[in-house]
Design a protein around this motif. Structure first.
Motif, mmCIF file in Angstrom:
data_model
loop_
_atom_site.group_PDB
_atom_site.id
_atom_site.type_symbol
_atom_site.label_atom_id
_atom_site.label_comp_id
_atom_site.label_asym_id
_atom_site.label_seq_id
_atom_site.Cartn_x
_atom_site.Cartn_y
_atom_site.Cartn_z
ATOM 1 N N GLN A 73 4.629 62.490 41.293
ATOM 2 C CA GLN A 73 5.193 62.789 40.212
ATOM 3 C C GLN A 73 6.645 63.645 40.012
ATOM 4 N N TRP B 268 -6.764 64.221 44.285
ATOM 5 C CA TRP B 268 -6.243 63.434 44.021
ATOM 6 C C TRP B 268 -5.225 64.084 42.571
ATOM 7 N N ASN C 266 -0.996 63.560 42.651
ATOM 8 C CA ASN C 266 -0.165 63.777 41.956
ATOM 9 C C ASN C 266 0.721 64.502 41.486
#
Length: 298
Positions: free
Chosen positions: A221, A213, A217
């Motif tokens: 982003q 994760w 991420n």
């Protein structure tokens, strides 16, 4: 006369003025190699081109280019194994400057044939050359081609590219731990979204979902190069679904494990309740162990 017709007339005029070999991106002349390229690019006859490339190699005509081009055409014709043997047999006739590009062709051929061990060894060899300053013939950059365009590649970019290929090869072997280590190093040198997605997959395969994760991420982003590319976005979406699925299965598995454990204990209680009242409810093996345990307690 309309602008469109004027433009078409101008293009026709330029086409007539441009030499044939330049127009079709062919080398000038009438040597075996030039004929091979003509057959490959203009006549679109790959099998005949391969024969002519052989003749060029045997005649010593632009052997560096002839061997590499022949191997590429062979790969396109699903003759990758033949291409590998051809490079191994004739690369000693090629210049020192051509060896690196021949290695790149070999790596693609090994990948095509599923010869992963040989692919990994060659990739490691290329990393060794970079470490010892022997890559790019000792220069900090090299000129590369892609879809007919030339561009400059730095040692840093090449190192990251090779590490990415090495990580992918390890993944094909199911060696996700080694692939993870390699991708981590590649991301330190020259991070991008594609390698981050591969690193995420390595972590998923090791059931390290929290780490996966965290890596994903960064892509979400938009912090990495290529994060906005449509292919990267599709890949991220697939990995998100995979992560959610794996975590759901893990929760279900834990729940199922608890149910199985409860059922086992309940069945064990029922079995022990069937023992006669004057017998201890402990299983015989515990009865045998108890005296020794009591003596030790004393």
């Amino acid at each position: 006369m309309s602008r469109r017709k004027l433009g078409e007339k101008q293009l026709d005029s330029e086409a007539h003025e441009t030499p044939f070999h330049v127009l079709h991106k062919l080398p000038p002349g009438d040597s075996p190699y030039v004929r091979a390229k003509h057959v490959q690019l203009v006549e679109k006859d790959p099998d005949a081109a391969i024969v002519l490339f052989w003749k060029a190699i045997n005649a010593g005509d632009r052997v560096d280019s002839a061997l590499k081009d022949m191997a590429v055409v062979m790969k396109q014709q699903d003759r990758a194994e033949e291409a590998i043997e051809a490079i191994k047999s004739f690369r000693d006739r090629c210049s020192r400057q051509a060896q690196e590009s021949l290695d790149n062709v070999l790596i693609d051929l090994y990948k095509k044939c599923g010869r992963i061990d040989e692919q990994i060894e060659l990739l490691k060899q290329k990393l060794w050359m970079i470490y010892h300053g022997e890559a790019f013939n000792g220069k900090p950059t090299k000129t590369a081609r892609s879809h007919g365009r030339k561009f400059q590649v730095t040692i840093k970019q090449e190192t990251s590219r090779i590490l990415g290929n090495l990580g992918w090869a390890y993944m094909q072997q199911g060696n996700y731990l080694s692939a993870e280590v390699v991708y981590q190093k590649a991301q330190i040198i020259d991070p991008d979204a594609n390698k981050a997605c591969n690193l995420c997959l390595c972590l998923i395969k090791q059931t390290r979902y929290a780490d996966a994760w965290s890596v994903l991420n960064e892509v979400l982003q938009g912090k990495l190069v290529g994060a906005d590319d449509p292919k990267s976005k599709n890949r991220v979406e697939e990995l998100l679904q995979e992560l959610n699925r794996c975590q759901s299965e893990k929760l279900s598995s834990n729940s199922l494990g608890s149910k199985i454990e409860d059922a086992f204990l309940e069945g064990l209680d029922q079995l022990m309740n069937q023992w006669t009242p004057f017998r201890s409810r402990r299983l015989p093996i515990f009865e045998e162990i108890s005296p020794f345990r009591d003596q030790l307690a004393c």
